[in-house]
Each structure stands twice: as C-alpha cells, then as structure tokens.
Scaffold this motif. Structure first.
Motif, PDB file in Angstrom:
ATOM      1  N   UNK A   1      -3.296   4.780 -13.330  1.00  0.00           N
ATOM      2  CA  UNK A   1      -4.569   4.085 -13.905  1.00  0.00           C
ATOM      3  C   UNK A   1      -4.505   2.867 -13.041  1.00  0.00           C
ATOM      4  N   UNK A   2      -5.770   2.556 -12.654  1.00  0.00           N
ATOM      5  CA  UNK A   2      -5.707   1.319 -11.557  1.00  0.00           C
ATOM      6  C   UNK A   2      -6.731   0.473 -12.626  1.00  0.00           C
TER       7      UNK A   2
ATOM      8  N   UNK B   1      -0.345  -1.217  -4.719  1.00  0.00           N
ATOM      9  CA  UNK B   1       0.341  -1.460  -5.972  1.00  0.00           C
ATOM     10  C   UNK B   1       0.023  -2.277  -6.948  1.00  0.00           C
ATOM     11  N   UNK B   2      -0.489  -3.393  -6.303  1.00  0.00           N
ATOM     12  CA  UNK B   2      -0.587  -4.381  -7.362  1.00  0.00           C
ATOM     13  C   UNK B   2      -2.053  -4.201  -8.072  1.00  0.00           C
ATOM     14  N   UNK B   3      -2.669  -3.184  -7.972  1.00  0.00           N
ATOM     15  CA  UNK B   3      -3.809  -2.733  -8.852  1.00  0.00           C
ATOM     16  C   UNK B   3      -3.421  -1.671  -9.704  1.00  0.00           C
ATOM     17  N   UNK B   4      -2.198  -1.535 -10.131  1.00  0.00           N
ATOM     18  CA  UNK B   4      -1.662  -0.473 -10.829  1.00  0.00           C
ATOM     19  C   UNK B   4      -1.727  -1.068 -12.540  1.00  0.00           C
TER      20      UNK B   4
ATOM     21  N   UNK C   1       6.040  11.079  -5.708  1.00  0.00           N
ATOM     22  CA  UNK C   1       6.561  10.417  -6.884  1.00  0.00           C
ATOM     23  C   UNK C   1       7.882   9.390  -6.670  1.00  0.00           C
ATOM     24  N   UNK C   2       8.694  10.134  -5.805  1.00  0.00           N
ATOM     25  CA  UNK C   2       9.925   9.211  -5.649  1.00  0.00           C
ATOM     26  C   UNK C   2       9.829   8.397  -4.556  1.00  0.00           C
ATOM     27  N   UNK C   3       9.187   8.479  -3.403  1.00  0.00           N
ATOM     28  CA  UNK C   3       8.852   7.319  -2.522  1.00  0.00           C
ATOM     29  C   UNK C   3       8.173   6.160  -3.314  1.00  0.00           C
ATOM     30  N   UNK C   4       7.307   6.721  -4.181  1.00  0.00           N
ATOM     31  CA  UNK C   4       6.310   5.676  -4.955  1.00  0.00           C
ATOM     32  C   UNK C   4       7.328   4.995  -5.634  1.00  0.00           C
ATOM     33  N   UNK C   5       8.271   5.436  -6.538  1.00  0.00           N
ATOM     34  CA  UNK C   5       9.292   4.492  -7.379  1.00  0.00           C
ATOM     35  C   UNK C   5      10.144   3.561  -6.422  1.00  0.00           C
ATOM     36  N   UNK C   6      10.387   4.255  -5.271  1.00  0.00           N
ATOM     37  CA  UNK C   6      11.194   3.197  -4.345  1.00  0.00           C
ATOM     38  C   UNK C   6      10.430   2.102  -3.799  1.00  0.00           C
ATOM     39  N   UNK C   7       9.278   2.441  -3.375  1.00  0.00           N
ATOM     40  CA  UNK C   7       8.425   1.273  -2.971  1.00  0.00           C
ATOM     41  C   UNK C   7       8.008   0.456  -4.010  1.00  0.00           C
ATOM     42  N   UNK C   8       7.873   0.656  -5.319  1.00  0.00           N
ATOM     43  CA  UNK C   8       7.795  -0.039  -6.486  1.00  0.00           C
ATOM     44  C   UNK C   8       8.766  -1.006  -6.527  1.00  0.00           C
TER      45      UNK C   8
ATOM     46  N   UNK D   1       0.946  -1.119  -0.174  1.00  0.00           N
ATOM     47  CA  UNK D   1       0.007  -0.042  -0.013  1.00  0.00           C
ATOM     48  C   UNK D   1       0.992   1.355   0.022  1.00  0.00           C
ATOM     49  N   UNK D   2       0.717   2.096  -1.173  1.00  0.00           N
ATOM     50  CA  UNK D   2       1.628   3.282  -1.154  1.00  0.00           C
ATOM     51  C   UNK D   2       0.934   4.475  -1.044  1.00  0.00           C
TER      52      UNK D   2
END
Length: 83
Positions: A55-56, A38-41, A69-76, A27-28
C-alpha cells in the motif's frame, strides 16, 4: 514507458530494464512492469500465494510478484541502512 509522479505523468522511450539501470536505489522493481518509490510505501500485506500487497501513501495498492519479494527486502535494507 510512463512515469507517474504525484503531480505529473512523463513518457520515457527507454525500456524498463534500461531505465532501472540508471534509476536511483530508492526505486524498486516489484513486477515485470512496475517500479515503485520505496519512500512512498505505507504498508505491506502478505498473500497466501507468496506475493506481497504493497500500500502506497496515495492509497494505491500494488502486488509484488514472488520473484521480486526477496530483492525488494534486500533493497529496503540497503535504503534504510539496516544490516
């Protein structure tokens, strides 16, 4: 706080920041008030102002604030196992 799933809506009395501390790593946070799974992207689209449009799988679109944006990239990367 409301939590939406594909079949139900839940109400949780905790704040988003409290919930995020206990939430699984898939969850991000993408804005001040939104967490996504993140698995619904399904895809991303970059915006000129530095934001991302996510887009989900449901077809819903959510804006990722520049701050996230940067934290999302790291989490992905963490979730996908990429280095």
């Amino acid at each position: 706080m409301f939590i939406y799933t594909s079949t139900k809506v839940y109400y949780n009395r905790s704040s988003l920041s409290q919930f995020k501390k206990q939430a699984p790593n898939y969850l991000a946070q993408i804005s001040k008030s939104v967490l996504i799974n993140l698995y619904t992207i399904k895809g991303f689209q970059t915006k000129l102002n530095g934001n991302l449009l996510v887009t989900l799988n449901t077809g819903e679109k959510q804006i990722v604030s520049r701050k996230f944006v940067a934290p999302l990239r790291r989490q992905l990367k963490l979730v996908s196992g990429a280095s």
